[in-house]
Scaffold this active site. Structure first.
Site, PDB file in Angstrom:
ATOM      1  CB  SER A 154      -0.944  -0.056   1.200  1.00  0.00           C
ATOM      2  OG  SER A 154      -1.877   0.974   1.129  1.00  0.00           O
ATOM      3  CG  ASP A 156      -2.611   4.118  -1.448  1.00  0.00           C
ATOM      4  OD1 ASP A 156      -3.377   4.027  -2.422  1.00  0.00           O
ATOM      5  OD2 ASP A 156      -2.582   3.276  -0.536  1.00  0.00           O
ATOM      6  CG  ASP A 195      -2.926  -0.485  -2.344  1.00  0.00           C
ATOM      7  OD1 ASP A 195      -2.843   0.677  -1.884  1.00  0.00           O
ATOM      8  OD2 ASP A 195      -3.556  -1.389  -1.775  1.00  0.00           O
ATOM      9  CG  ASP A 203      -6.274   1.198  -0.989  1.00  0.00           C
ATOM     10  OD1 ASP A 203      -5.337   2.024  -1.005  1.00  0.00           O
ATOM     11  OD2 ASP A 203      -6.391   0.321  -0.107  1.00  0.00           O
TER      12      ASP A 203
HETATM   13 MG    MG Z   1      -3.496   1.530  -0.079  1.00  0.00          MG
END
Ligand code: MG
Length: 456
Positions: A99, A242, A244, A246
């Protein structure tokens, strides 16, 4: 990663590559996850980190050894994989990502068949299998197969488009700057935004698992290039993801960077205007601004512990259609009850189009709060006692102890005092209608905490 028989933290398994997350550890994690699912179909993807392919192969080895089939997909944002798990009726999913953590880290998020991260109880089941060596190895002729499932990113883009008014957005001919942190957000968001009829300028768009342009955590300090680009080319907004993708943090047309609370509040307001009495899930770390908006537009807030998995699980439990976090995570239930940076971007563009307002105007019309943060050092073994001591001092206030101690005062100021889950510190988040009051609050409780700590 491994402090006293635990694999999972607040958001999946995380660790330093080849220190904690070694290939052999990850093969065993794969064995434990495969045993947990039991001869099922698992979708597997990874983000842009350099260690992604290596760890994906290690985990595949473990999973297939238990008889589960692994469907290998392309490099993907976490929410894209989550959507595909549900859309393709997989039994589960795994995304290899750390992440927002720096490039030397990686991690493993485990997804249930509804696209939501597995619950903390399910994580404990996997930990038990792992630490007690309760692996179910498949016989040689019943090993899982390795298959492929490609093009899930385009299915994900199509799905997001069904939730917004494309015509209204396209009419405005918005210009958006996308900063994908050299990671997977760049594989989906620019295409989505173009398909919504907007113009896109990308920065930090090339895939680079060393995150050479900026850290994958979208903090205001690291988004200077995005803010400057938005201003320089006269774009309508900028969005930073960020690692990844999300979470999304937005910049207005003047280059002002907003914390996630402010943009979540914009989305919350328009959601409640269409869905009166709706339930909204948010952690106690969220600003009083969220409470204000919910009170004004007749929403019902359900406070949770800090952590996106908890928010998703609570949404599932009470069938809530919207959730949000101060770090830029927005959970839009009609699409999926998980954080989704591209979905959040589309929602914000729709609101700007339908209200005919700039992002700065949408934020300016909200109640304004000032936030001050601080921390004190506190050894892990003293955290629980300190929490009890502070609680005893303030228990007659209007408070919540769902996660740390959060106190709401009558003048709309508030403070959250909470032990960090990962570091030997206590964190303080104060907010108030003016800066002085917020600062005063944080200082007052910081010295209170220090005094109490000396008595332990
Ligand atoms: Mg993330």
């Amino acid at each position: 990663m491994s402090t006293s028989k635990k694999l999972f933290g607040t958001n999946g398994i995380r660790g330093l590559v080849n220190v904690e997350l070694t290939p052999d550890a990850v093969v065993k994690i794969g064995l434990a996850i495969g045993t947990f699912f039991g001869k099922k179909n698992i979708l597997l993807g990874y983000d842009a980190r350099t260690s992604g392919p290596m760890l994906a192969k290690a985990i595949t080895s473990g999973i297939t050894a238990t008889g589960c089939n692994v469907y290998f997909t392309e490099m993907v944002p976490t929410p894209s994989l989550q959507f595909a798990v549900k859309n393709h009726k997989m039994d589960g999913g795994i995304i290899i990502t750390a992440s927002h953590n720096p490039a030397e880290y990686n991690g493993i998020k485990v997804i249930w068949n509804d696209g939501i991260e597995i619950s903390h109880e399910q994580e404990v089941e996997i930990e038990k299998i792992y630490f007690d060596n309760k692996i179910n190895f498949a016989p040689w002729d019943k090993l899982g197969e390795i298959k492929e499932l490609t093009d899930i990113n385009s299915e994900y883009i199509v799905a997001i488009k069904t939730h917004v008014d494309i015509e209204e957005i396209a009419k405005k001919q918005f210009h958006i700057v996308v900063d994908a942190a050299n990671s997977v957000g760049g594989l989906t968001a620019p295409s989505l935004i173009r398909e919504l009829g907007c113009k896109v300028t990308s920065i930090n768009a090339n895939i680079d698992g060393t995150f050479s342009s900026r850290e994958p955590e979208p903090r205001p300090e690291s988004l200077g290039d995005l803010a400057a680009t938005v201003k320089a080319i006269g774009a309508d907004i900028g969005v930073a993801f960020d690692g990844d993708a999300d979470r999304s943090i937005f910049v207005d047309e003047n280059g002002e960077i907003y914390m996630g609370d402010k943009t979540f509040a914009v989305i919350l307001k328009y959601f409640l205007l269409k869905n009166k009495d709706a339930k909204v899930v948010t952690p106690v770390s969220s600003s009083t601004l969220i409470k204000d908006i919910a009170d004004t537009y007749e929403g019902k807030i359900e406070w949770t512990k800090v952590g996106s998995v908890t928010v998703s699980q609570k949404m599932k439990e009470i069938n809530a259609q919207l959730g949000g976090e101060e770090n830029g995570g927005v959970f839009y239930g009609p699409h999926q009850a998980v954080r989704d940076g591209a979905m959040t971007t589309a929602l914000l563009l729709e609101i700007m189009a339908k209200t005919d307002k700039k992002l700065s105007e949408l934020v300016a019309e909200q109640p304004q709060y000032f936030i001050e943060k601080s921390k004190i050092n506190c050894p892990n073994e003293k955290k629980t006692v300190l929490q009890e001591k502070i609680y005893q001092q303030v228990k007659n206030e209007n408070l919540s102890t769902i996660d740390g101690v959060k106190i709401w005062f009558n003048d709309k100021s508030a403070i959250l005092i909470r032990a960090s889950g990962t570091e030997p510190v206590y964190r303080l988040y104060a907010e108030a209608k003016n800066k002085e009051k917020a600062l005063k609050l944080v200082e007052e409780y910081q010295s209170k905490l220090k005094e109490l700590l000396q008595t332990i």
